[in-house]
Design an enzyme around this catalytic site. Structure first.
Site, PDB file in Angstrom:
ATOM      1  N   SER A 216      -2.455  -0.391  -9.661  1.00 50.19           N
ATOM      2  CA  SER A 216      -2.143  -1.737  -9.262  1.00 50.19           C
ATOM      3  C   SER A 216      -2.328  -2.901 -10.142  1.00 50.19           C
ATOM      4  O   SER A 216      -1.958  -2.646 -11.438  1.00 50.19           O
ATOM      5  CB  SER A 216      -2.991  -2.054  -7.973  1.00 50.19           C
ATOM      6  N   ASP A 437       7.032   0.526  -2.628  1.00 50.17           N
ATOM      7  CA  ASP A 437       5.726   0.088  -2.867  1.00 50.17           C
ATOM      8  C   ASP A 437       5.543  -1.333  -2.105  1.00 50.17           C
ATOM      9  O   ASP A 437       6.353  -2.128  -3.063  1.00 50.17           O
ATOM     10  CB  ASP A 437       5.122   0.088  -4.200  1.00 50.17           C
ATOM     11  N   HIS A 465       1.355   2.165  -1.667  1.00 51.28           N
ATOM     12  CA  HIS A 465       0.979   1.298  -2.885  1.00 51.28           C
ATOM     13  C   HIS A 465       0.148   2.514  -3.684  1.00 51.28           C
ATOM     14  O   HIS A 465      -1.068   2.807  -3.227  1.00 51.28           O
ATOM     15  CB  HIS A 465      -0.184   0.142  -2.424  1.00 51.28           C
TER      16      HIS A 465
END
Length: 498
Positions: A216, A437, A465
């Protein structure tokens, strides 16, 4: 990368910017070494014995400059954790993790995720850290429990002038608290400085190259590192990538679409078999919409607290990060529809970092601090209103002005240095992007891959995610093969949903 709540718009009261001094001129003092010892304050929500009882898990501190333009000046301490390799005879080196945020504690997360990283731990010492401005590393603080409770519970519905005014007033108050409590650190918490910290960590570990897994937001941190220190890059994996070039408006609309798409996928999955939210997608969606409107008018009492519409929306978003939490979301929504908001409030607390005792981690406060320093963009009122209107059309549940509204009133100057990445001259980098995602939409994956001149993209067809820890055997084999053996996947490689 964390979803930006519509209400999360903060400020502070200091000035400053990220140092742009050339990284290669750094001379790392010999005295700046990591002193390892027992882990005494690692969060263990799973109820397992404290980490200090395991001699292979150690915690440490490393001193780094607060301001890299003044390397001999004031220092701050970074908190680190190490899970020693289980096969020391075949040890490759260290593998540094950043699990995202910005604002997530790497110390706590690695300790909790260690069991799922057993394959990598056979050959690597697994390392993570609280980046500057996070938790134990001079974490950004903005007021106390009551202040944060008021801020995180703000409603986003109905989307009218009164709600907007309440949010704007709360943002300004929150900003004042950030400046009051963390003014010294605020100018220096950006990704450029965090990347320089990572090179200090590499050197202090005694590694010639940095082996790294960024998830991320950690993908932007990795990309910035590879651009600043390309000659020091070892094996680098960037999972659930962020495109650092997107504007606030583009980011808000893309994330709103991503969460709405994930929400619709959740509803479709839920109604396959006796869904507690509704008998079909239309009924389930209508029930959730009715619940949100009711909460905006009258929050649900949960012991001494209240489940507001804003917290309920946060709870829904939190559960959309992983398909594994969809059953819990179904149950939480079902209970809330019957008047019990405890489970939905629990989900919201996991997102905002609120503990049962009322204490908060820095998840809510570090995020805006890093985000706003990482860009010089400060959107005007017209842009914010256009963004808000467009995102609410996409999703009344998740729409809003996004973090642009926060940074518009943030007094610390930002820099665009962290938005310019290329990794020219680095070793091969592996980028992994998920087609579904919600937080880092797939279109950002090929964009980042193109920006990084040495990167190869692997696509994942599943939900959630992040792909590496999704349960996909295909993704795990490709990533492990690269990290353990140096095998770079073929261009165009993809993996089916788990």
């Amino acid at each position: 990368m964390r979803r930006v709540l519509a209400a999360a718009v903060l400020t502070a009261a200091t000035t400053g910017c990220v140092s742009t001094a050339k990284p290669a001129t750094d001379v790392i003092p010999e005295t700046d070494k990591i002193v390892w010892g027992p882990c005494t304050d690692v969060a263990r929500p799973d109820g397992e014995p404290p980490a200090e009882q395991d001699a292979t898990v150690r915690c440490g501190k490393l001193s780094v400059p607060l301001n890299y333009a003044e390397p001999a000046g004031e220092k701050i301490e970074l908190a680190l954790i190490k899970l020693a390799a289980t096969d020391q005879k075949k040890r490759i080196g260290s593998l540094l993790f950043n699990f995202g945020g910005p604002g997530a504690s790497g110390v706590d997360t690695l300790d909790q995720a260690g069991k799922s990283l057993g394959t990598l731990r056979t050959r690597y010492d697994l390392i993570s850290f609280d980046p500057r401005g996070v938790e134990r590393s001079s974490g950004v603080r903005c007021g106390g429990t009551a202040d944060l409770d008021r801020f995180t519970s703000l409603d986003t519905l109905p989307a009218n002038a009164r709600t907007r005014g309440e949010i704007e007033a709360a943002n300004r108050r929150f900003a004042e608290l950030c400046g009051r409590d963390s003014g010294k650190i605020l100018p220096y918490v950006g990704t450029v400085n965090a990347a320089r910290d990572m090179d200090r960590i590499r050197a202090a570990l005694g590694d010639e190259k940095l082996n790294y897994v960024g998830m991320s937001y950690g993908t932007q941190l990795g990309a910035v590192y590879a651009t600043q220190f390309p000659e020091n890059v070892g094996r680098m994996v960037l999972d659930a990538p962020l495109d650092p070039t997107v504007t606030f408006e583009e980011r808000t609309l893309a994330q709103t679409k991503g969460f709405q798409r994930a929400y619709e996928s959740f509803l479709k999955d839920c109604v396959k078999d006796k869904c507690e939210v509704g008998e079909d997608v239309a009924a389930a969606g209508a029930n959730v919409e009715k619940l949100m409107n009711q909460l905006a008018a009258r929050p649900l009492k949960v012991f001494r607290r209240e489940l507001t519409q804003g917290l309920a929306a946060t709870g829904v978003a939190a559960a959309l990060y992983s398909e594994l939490t969809w059953p819990f979301l179904e149950s939480a929504l079902g209970q809330a529809l019957k008047g019990n908001g405890a489970a939905l409030l629990y989900l919201a607390d996991t997102y905002t970092g609120r503990g049962e005792d009322g204490s908060y981690t820095t998840q809510t406060t570090s995020f805006p601090a890093v985000t706003c320093v990482d860009t010089a963009e400060r959107p005007d009122e017209a842009t914010l209103r256009r963004t808000e209107t467009a995102s609410l059309k996409i999703s009344p549940l998740f729409g809003g002005a996004g973090s642009g509204a926060l940074c518009d009133v943030w007094p610390v100057k930002g820099s665009d240095e962290a938005r310019k990445v290329n990794a020219t001259g680095s070793a091969p980098i592996l980028v992994v992007g998920g087609k579904n995602d919600p937080a880092t939409p797939y279109e950002w994956a090929p964009r980042l891959t193109a920006q990084l001149k040495t990167a190869t993209l692997v696509s994942y067809e599943g939900e959630g995610h992040g792909a590496y820890l999704s349960g996909s055997k295909c993704v795990a084999e490709l990533v492990d093969g690269y990290l353990l053996k140096g095998d770079v996947p073929e261009r165009g490689a993809s993996c089916p949903a788990a």
